[in-house]
Design a protein around this motif. Structure first.
Motif, mmCIF file in Angstrom:
data_model
loop_
_atom_site.group_PDB
_atom_site.id
_atom_site.type_symbol
_atom_site.label_atom_id
_atom_site.label_comp_id
_atom_site.label_asym_id
_atom_site.label_seq_id
_atom_site.Cartn_x
_atom_site.Cartn_y
_atom_site.Cartn_z
ATOM 1 N N VAL A 80 15.004 -43.138 86.319
ATOM 2 C CA VAL A 80 14.062 -43.981 87.058
ATOM 3 C C VAL A 80 14.743 -44.583 88.285
ATOM 4 O O VAL A 80 14.141 -44.673 89.367
ATOM 5 C CB VAL A 80 13.500 -45.085 86.136
ATOM 6 C CG1 VAL A 80 12.659 -46.074 86.923
ATOM 7 C CG2 VAL A 80 12.681 -44.455 85.008
ATOM 8 N N SER A 81 15.975 -44.990 88.150
ATOM 9 C CA SER A 81 16.677 -45.637 89.267
ATOM 10 C C SER A 81 16.960 -44.672 90.408
ATOM 11 O O SER A 81 17.219 -45.103 91.538
ATOM 12 C CB SER A 81 17.994 -46.251 88.782
ATOM 13 O OG SER A 81 18.884 -45.240 88.322
ATOM 14 N N ALA A 82 16.902 -43.364 90.131
ATOM 15 C CA ALA A 82 17.128 -42.377 91.186
ATOM 16 C C ALA A 82 15.874 -42.113 92.012
ATOM 17 O O ALA A 82 15.961 -41.584 93.125
ATOM 18 C CB ALA A 82 17.624 -41.065 90.573
ATOM 19 N N ALA A 83 14.700 -42.479 91.486
ATOM 20 C CA ALA A 83 13.455 -42.279 92.224
ATOM 21 C C ALA A 83 13.374 -43.268 93.381
ATOM 22 O O ALA A 83 13.912 -44.375 93.312
ATOM 23 C CB ALA A 83 12.258 -42.450 91.290
ATOM 24 N N ILE A 91 13.496 -48.568 92.992
ATOM 25 C CA ILE A 91 12.645 -49.351 92.096
ATOM 26 C C ILE A 91 13.479 -50.526 91.577
ATOM 27 O O ILE A 91 14.522 -50.324 90.951
ATOM 28 C CB ILE A 91 12.155 -48.497 90.917
ATOM 29 C CG1 ILE A 91 11.280 -47.353 91.427
ATOM 30 C CG2 ILE A 91 11.386 -49.352 89.910
ATOM 31 C CD1 ILE A 91 10.906 -46.340 90.354
ATOM 32 N N PRO A 92 13.049 -51.760 91.826
ATOM 33 C CA PRO A 92 13.854 -52.900 91.367
ATOM 34 C C PRO A 92 13.599 -53.218 89.901
ATOM 35 O O PRO A 92 12.517 -52.955 89.362
ATOM 36 C CB PRO A 92 13.357 -54.044 92.256
ATOM 37 C CG PRO A 92 11.943 -53.693 92.556
ATOM 38 C CD PRO A 92 11.880 -52.186 92.615
ATOM 39 N N THR A 93 14.588 -53.770 89.254
ATOM 40 C CA THR A 93 14.362 -54.360 87.940
ATOM 41 C C THR A 93 13.800 -55.767 88.130
ATOM 42 O O THR A 93 13.952 -56.369 89.203
ATOM 43 C CB THR A 93 15.657 -54.445 87.119
ATOM 44 O OG1 THR A 93 16.534 -55.411 87.720
ATOM 45 C CG2 THR A 93 16.354 -53.089 87.050
ATOM 46 N N LEU A 94 13.164 -56.294 87.096
ATOM 47 C CA LEU A 94 12.623 -57.644 87.224
ATOM 48 C C LEU A 94 13.745 -58.661 87.427
ATOM 49 O O LEU A 94 13.615 -59.591 88.238
ATOM 50 C CB LEU A 94 11.800 -58.017 86.002
ATOM 51 C CG LEU A 94 11.181 -59.419 86.098
ATOM 52 C CD1 LEU A 94 10.181 -59.507 87.238
ATOM 53 C CD2 LEU A 94 10.557 -59.836 84.786
#
Length: 261
Positions: A80-83, A91-94
């Motif tokens: 997911v972090s590579a998208a 894409i940030p984490t909360l």
């Protein structure tokens, strides 16, 4: 007692997904732009990856707004972090958002049951109790959030409470309101019309609805309103907050009314 989350003079201005019409939605860049414009309330959504990382992202899947593919709940954070949102934004984490904007308050739509515990854990680790309000279209998810977090975490009302307030407003307050509709929540977060806020369909937000909510100690926040005239009309009715993709438009309307603070 009034929750600290609501401690703001005048109508609350929410940058919906960071203000998605001004930049890639739910990206760090979008939220940073909103904060630079003076927004103190940011709206986002959360999902959890297969290995338990809580991400700020609206859809269940990556395809619509990123160059990645697949369901977030079935993918590890590494994937997911590579998208990239719009091909360029991570894409940030909360927790990254809570840390990056320590003065901002976040309205968070809990999109999946697996996100409940990571959300409460993130709020606890960042000590963000006074600046997070959780909501959901799912009564079960709302109940799970409240059970896990307790009354210290602000929540919006679920669909049953919204329906109860609407029925009470249509009967002039003659219908009794279930205790469950008056507990826990600090606000009703609703579309202007039942079809989702467009120009057709039964109106939900009118003066009677707002006055009934206020009599119960609940604020009314309306989503997602992007047109200046609709913003003005809702403010004239007495709504307490507006969520928008057009953060420039909402700021301009509030400024012209002397309510941009």
């Amino acid at each position: 007692m009034r929750h600290p989350y609501l401690d703001h003079p005048g109508p609350l201005a929410f940058a919906h997904r960071g203000g998605s019409l001004g930049g890639p939605e739910n990206s760090m860049a979008a939220f940073a732009r909103a904060v630079r414009l003076g927004y103190r309330y940011l709206e986002t959504d959360v999902h959890t990856t297969a290995d338990g990382v809580l991400v700020a992202f609206h859809d269940e899947r990556l395809e619509r707004v990123t160059d990645g593919t697949g369901a977030i709940a079935q993918l590890p954070w590494r994937t997911v972090s590579a998208a990239r949102i719009a091909g360029r934004e991570a894409i940030p984490t909360l927790e990254e958002l809570l840390d990056a904007f320590p003065e901002a308050r976040f309205n968070i739509d809990v999109k999946a049951p697996a996100a409940v515990r990571p959300l409460v854990d993130a709020v606890r680790r960042t000590n963000a109790w006074d600046r997070v309000c959780a909501g959901s279209f799912s009564e079960a998810r709302l109940a799970a959030v409240r059970a896990a977090a307790g009354p210290r975490l602000a929540t919006s009302a679920g669909p049953r409470a919204v329906a109860a307030v609407r029925l009470r407003s249509l009967t002039g307050g003659r219908l009794p309101l279930a205790r469950s509709a008056r507990r826990h929540a600090i606000c009703l977060q609703v579309p202007e019309r039942l079809t989702g806020g467009g120009d057709t369909g039964p109106r939900l937000v009118d003066r009677a609805f707002i006055e009934t909510a206020h009599a119960l100690g609940l604020q009314v926040h309306v989503w997602t309103v992007n047109e200046a005239e609709r913003i003005r009309s809702l403010l004239d009715l007495g709504v307490d907050g507006i969520m928008t993709d057009r953060i420039d438009t909402l700021r301009d309307v509030l400024t012209e009314r002397g309510a941009w603070i």
